[in-house]
Motif scaffolding. Structure first.
Motif, PDB file in Angstrom:
ATOM      1  N   ASP A 115       0.876  -1.177   0.000  1.00 22.74           N
ATOM      2  CA  ASP A 115       0.000   0.000   0.000  1.00 22.74           C
ATOM      3  C   ASP A 115       0.916   1.231   0.000  1.00 22.74           C
ATOM      4  N   ASN A 148      -0.439  -0.209  -4.411  1.00 23.69           N
ATOM      5  CA  ASN A 148      -1.868   0.111  -4.556  1.00 23.69           C
ATOM      6  C   ASN A 148      -2.232   1.377  -3.762  1.00 23.69           C
ATOM      7  N   LYS A 149      -3.380   1.915  -4.039  1.00 16.57           N
ATOM      8  CA  LYS A 149      -3.989   3.083  -3.375  1.00 16.57           C
ATOM      9  C   LYS A 149      -3.343   4.399  -3.812  1.00 16.57           C
ATOM     10  N   CYS A 150      -2.929   4.447  -5.067  1.00 14.15           N
ATOM     11  CA  CYS A 150      -2.331   5.675  -5.606  1.00 14.15           C
ATOM     12  C   CYS A 150      -3.295   6.853  -5.611  1.00 14.15           C
ATOM     13  N   ASP A 151      -4.583   6.581  -5.512  1.00  9.98           N
ATOM     14  CA  ASP A 151      -5.553   7.688  -5.494  1.00  9.98           C
ATOM     15  C   ASP A 151      -5.402   8.554  -4.251  1.00  9.98           C
ATOM     16  N   GLU A 176       2.298   1.079 -10.218  1.00  8.22           N
ATOM     17  CA  GLU A 176       1.580   1.797  -9.160  1.00  8.22           C
ATOM     18  C   GLU A 176       0.161   2.004  -9.666  1.00  8.22           C
ATOM     19  N   THR A 177      -0.804   1.718  -8.811  1.00 10.58           N
ATOM     20  CA  THR A 177      -2.180   1.729  -9.285  1.00 10.58           C
ATOM     21  C   THR A 177      -3.169   2.046  -8.170  1.00 10.58           C
ATOM     22  N   SER A 178      -4.416   2.033  -8.533  1.00  8.16           N
ATOM     23  CA  SER A 178      -5.490   2.177  -7.555  1.00  8.16           C
ATOM     24  C   SER A 178      -6.624   1.247  -7.960  1.00  8.16           C
ATOM     25  N   LYS A 180      -9.339   1.433  -6.571  1.00  6.12           N
ATOM     26  CA  LYS A 180     -10.548   2.243  -6.378  1.00  6.12           C
ATOM     27  C   LYS A 180     -10.803   3.168  -7.559  1.00  6.12           C
ATOM     28  N   SER A 181      -9.763   3.826  -7.987  1.00  9.94           N
ATOM     29  CA  SER A 181      -9.920   4.818  -9.044  1.00  9.94           C
ATOM     30  C   SER A 181      -9.149   4.352 -10.280  1.00  9.94           C
ATOM     31  N   ASP A 184      -6.229   6.215 -12.124  1.00  5.65           N
ATOM     32  CA  ASP A 184      -4.964   6.592 -11.497  1.00  5.65           C
ATOM     33  C   ASP A 184      -3.823   5.699 -11.948  1.00  5.65           C
TER      34      ASP A 184
END
Ligand SMILES: Nc1nc2c(ncn2[C@@H]2O[C@H](COP(=O)(O)OP(=O)(O)OP(=O)(O)O)[C@@H](O)[C@H]2O)c(=O)[nH]1
Length: 229
Positions: A115, A148-151, A176-178, A180-181, A184
């Protein structure tokens, strides 16, 4: 459940028609199945990432995974239909114990997740890599690193350059990603599809004989180490 699944995975094929010769039934369309395990600390978003890829959306709610959850999605690559089977493993030690040996059987690829807003989850990565080593995972199977959680931009604790150094040191590509969004950074869809392409080309399986109702497989001679550059 895990052992049933594993015996089907040992064949690494699935069939869309289970009644050979039944009238009106086309010949079985077999798909290669690739088992990908997703590992990392609790709460990094493993369930959300696998759900995003397989269901196409962010889950309404999640609970800590107990043991393992399976999600599967069929994709078509270069005209071949393959199944991507994601094993969403529990991050909490107390929920892993009984299952851990099942995770590592017949694995085709590993996704390490941390994260980006939680430095501790990044510092745990060597322990996850060591767990793979202890379970005798072949050194040439594809591995990727996912932050994860780049947003949550304002809360980032793990800078990209630090993560990239770690990834380079372990010969893994970094994404790197999300979950959720989806807009991103790297797209979850693209990450798993990239992995699927690598698996398709680097882990060929061939039929040892034309099957009627049984399929025997053997791996082809392995190619040189996959290049992730
Ligand atoms: N903002 C944000 N929150 C996320 C993202 N991915 C997951 N979460 C949240 O992070 C929490 C944990 O997500 P999970 O997917 O359950 O985490 P896990 O790694 O599967 O956890 P374990 O099952 O305990 O191993 C949940 O509250 C999610 O809503 C993301 O990309 N962005």
């Amino acid at each position: 459940m895990a052992s049933e699944l594993e015996s089907s995975l040992e064949a690494s094929f699935s069939s869309s028609c289970v009644v050979p010769g039944a009238s009106g039934c086309l010949p079985p369309a077999r798909s290669r199945i690739f088992k990908i395990i997703v590992i990392g600390d609790s709460n990094v978003g493993k369930t959300c990432l696998t759900y995003r890829f397989c269901a196409g959306r962010f889950p309404d709610r999640t609970e800590a995974t107990i043991g393992v959850d399976f999600r599967e999605r069929a994709v078509e690559i270069d005209g071949e239909r393959i199944k991507i089977q994601l094993w969403d493993t529990a991050g909490q030690e107390r929920f892993r114990k009984s299952m851990v040996q099942h995770y590592y059987r017949n694995v085709h690829a590993v996704v390490f997740v941390y994260d980006v807003t939680n430095a501790a989850s990044f510092h745990s990565l060597p322990a996850w890599i060591e767990e793979c080593r202890q379970h005798l995972l072949a050194s040439d199977i594809p591995r990727i690193l996912v932050g994860n959680k780049c947003d949550l931009r304002s809360a980032v604790q793990v800078p990209t350059d630090l993560a990239q150094k770690f990834a380079d040191a372990h010969s893994m590509p970094l994404f790197e990603t999300s979950a959720k969004s989806p807009h991103d950074s790297d797209h979850v869809e693209a990450i798993f599809m990239t992995l699927a392409h690598k698996l398709k080309s680097h882990k060929p399986l061939v039929l040892s004989q034309p099957p009627e109702d049984a399929v025997a497989l053997r791996p082809e001679a392995r190619p040189a180490l996959p290049c992730w550059c």
